[in-house]
Scaffold this active site. Structure first.
Site, short mmCIF file in Angstrom:
data_model
loop_
_atom_site.label_atom_id
_atom_site.label_comp_id
_atom_site.label_asym_id
_atom_site.label_seq_id
_atom_site.Cartn_x
_atom_site.Cartn_y
_atom_site.Cartn_z
N CYS A 70 35.74 40.62 57.24
CA CYS A 70 35.52 40.89 55.82
C CYS A 70 35.66 39.61 55.01
CB CYS A 70 36.52 41.91 55.30
SG CYS A 70 37.27 42.93 56.55
N GLN A 103 44.17 48.27 66.59
CA GLN A 103 43.96 47.21 67.59
C GLN A 103 44.85 47.34 68.81
OE1 GLN A 103 41.57 45.07 67.71
NE2 GLN A 103 40.81 44.90 65.61
N HIS A 162 35.75 52.77 66.99
CA HIS A 162 34.86 51.64 67.32
C HIS A 162 35.59 50.39 67.77
CE1 HIS A 162 34.93 48.92 63.69
NE2 HIS A 162 35.38 50.01 63.09
C1 LIG Z 1 39.14 47.72 62.34
C2 LIG Z 1 40.50 47.90 61.78
C3 LIG Z 1 40.74 48.86 60.78
C4 LIG Z 1 39.63 49.68 60.15
O1 LIG Z 1 39.12 50.61 61.02
P1 LIG Z 1 37.78 51.41 60.60
O2 LIG Z 1 37.68 52.47 61.66
O3 LIG Z 1 36.68 50.42 60.69
O4 LIG Z 1 37.97 51.96 59.26
C5 LIG Z 1 42.02 49.01 60.34
N1 LIG Z 1 43.03 48.29 60.83
C6 LIG Z 1 42.84 47.35 61.78
C7 LIG Z 1 44.01 46.59 62.30
C8 LIG Z 1 41.56 47.13 62.29
O5 LIG Z 1 41.38 46.20 63.22
#
Ligand SMILES: *Cc1c(COP(=O)(O)O)cnc(C)c1O
Length: 384
Positions: free
Chosen positions: A330, A185, A207
């Site tokens: 989630c 993030q 993403h």
């Molecule tokens: C979205 C997210 C993940 C997981 O990332 P993916 O690419 O979807 O596996 C891990 N840590 C944080 C802080 C996230 O926001």
């Protein structure tokens, strides 16, 4: 008649792919494009695909001040954190060692830590302060003689609160403790310099930065060289750390996303800070709405708000015009209070009355003004 489309305020769950990224990806799929296996060494098609993958590696490395050889492609930040933590424990035989992490990590770190506990590691889960930040002093206080690894997220996905990785990295480096950072993030939103921060391992997700889902990367420090045990065995790709045919189109997309982010970061960060101020100013005077998190130490696009006394489900239903999230994505299938907000000291009721608004590259001032109008209207009708 069609229902009016809600305004997208869930950039922390995932970002739309930037059109320029989508275009670069489409050029890597069909026979007339750059479709080949980057590991094919015997023909021009393979060389061109490899060149595109290496170009993307350099773009991503440039964004975080790394060497391209320090980037290992993965399927996402989840896989990157699995490889970082399990791969390190296995390689360095740390099965009896002590690990420090926080109770507000993403599940992709918390669940790996639980797995490591089953393998014999001891794990301390430190709590955040009430503003959602983890004090580095509490991490230092948790140190034991056998502490070998600290894993701390840079920006929290529910509140946007930023941890002081510079202070932590200076300390872990001095103590000879490995440092893993989940930067899903923060990368592309604020400056992240792996060298200045003394980070050993860092997870990145495409993403969350206008790239495709299903692509990520792990930064693995090279000087001095850090070795990890592979968690995926096969053809020995990615210097033996992660086997599997490289997904040229996905990687090219992530590279393009990194290039765009790097060029736009300073102005975009300022623009999003302006939007956040507009949001807070618009909500001034709404006594029952409070902010969960740190205003000063935060990524600019994530705002977590508590609507005191309003039930979470009622709140989400009333906010149908805005695509927001309650707690983390989630968790929203169940109506369990967010473990992040609970760890910050919110009551169960307040945690259930909280929502996350996250915005980004395609959010305009008018979207924020509409959000303010909806939030004010909903609040006054529900709190009445
Ligand atoms: C979205 C997210 C993940 C997981 O990332 P993916 O690419 O979807 O596996 C891990 N840590 C944080 C802080 C996230 O926001």
């Amino acid at each position: 008649m069609s229902l009016k489309q809600p305004i997208y305020f869930d950039y922390a769950a995932t970002t739309p792919v930037d059109p320029a990224v989508a275009k670069s990806m489409s050029a890597c799929l069909t026979l007339d494009g750059n479709f080949a296996n980057p590991a094919s060494r015997s023909h021009l098609f393979g060389w061109k695909a490899e060149e595109a993958v290496e170009h993307a590696r350099a773009e991503l490395a440039g964004l975080i001040n790394a060497d391209p050889r320090e980037i290992v492609w993965t399927s996402g930040a989840t896989e990157a954190s699995n490889l970082a933590l399990k791969g390190l424990v296995e390689k360095k035989a740390l099965q009896g060692a002590h690990i420090i992490t926080s109770s507000i990590e993403h599940k992709s770190v918390l669940d790996v830590c639980a797995e490591l506990e089953a393998l014999g590691c001891e794990v301390s889960y430190v709590s955040p302060e009430c503003d959602g930040r983890v004090s580095i002093d509490t991490i230092k206080a948790a140190q034991r003689e056998n502490t070998a690894l600290v894993s701390l997220m840079h920006a929290n996905n529910e509140t946007g609160a930023l941890n002081d990785i510079a202070e932590l990295g200076a300390w872990t480096r001095e103590q000879g403790i490995f440092l893993h950072v989940d930067a899903a993030q923060s990368v592309a939103k604020i400056d992240v310099d792996v060298k200045a921060l003394n980070i050993d391992l860092m997870s990145i997700s495409a993403h969350k930065m206008y790239g495709p889902k299903g692509q990520g990367a792990l930064y693995v420090r090279r000087c001095p060289e850090l070795e990890l045990s592979a968690q995926m065995h096969g053809g020995g790709h990615e210097r033996g750390m992660r086997s599997g045919t490289l997904a040229t189109h996905q990687i090219v997309g992530m590279g393009k996303a990194a290039e765009l982010a790097r060029a736009r970061l300073p102005s975009e960060k300022q623009r999003l800070q302006g939007l956040r101020e507009e949001l807070f100013e618009g909500l001034e005077g709404c006594e029952g709405i409070s902010h969960n998190g740190s205003f000063e130490h935060s990524v600019p696009g994530i705002v977590n708000l508590c609507f005191k006394g309003v039930e979470g489900e009622v709140l989400l239903l009333s906010l149908r015009e805005l695509a927001v999230s309650s707690g983390s994505a989630c968790m929203s299938a169940t109506m369990a209070p967010s473990y992040v907000l609970a760890a910050m000291g919110l009551s169960e009721a307040d945690a259930l009355s909280s929502i996350r608004l996250s915005f980004g590259r395609f959010t305009r001032l008018d979207d924020i003004k509409q959000a303010v109008a909806v939030l004010r209207r909903v609040y006054s009708s529900l709190a009445a």
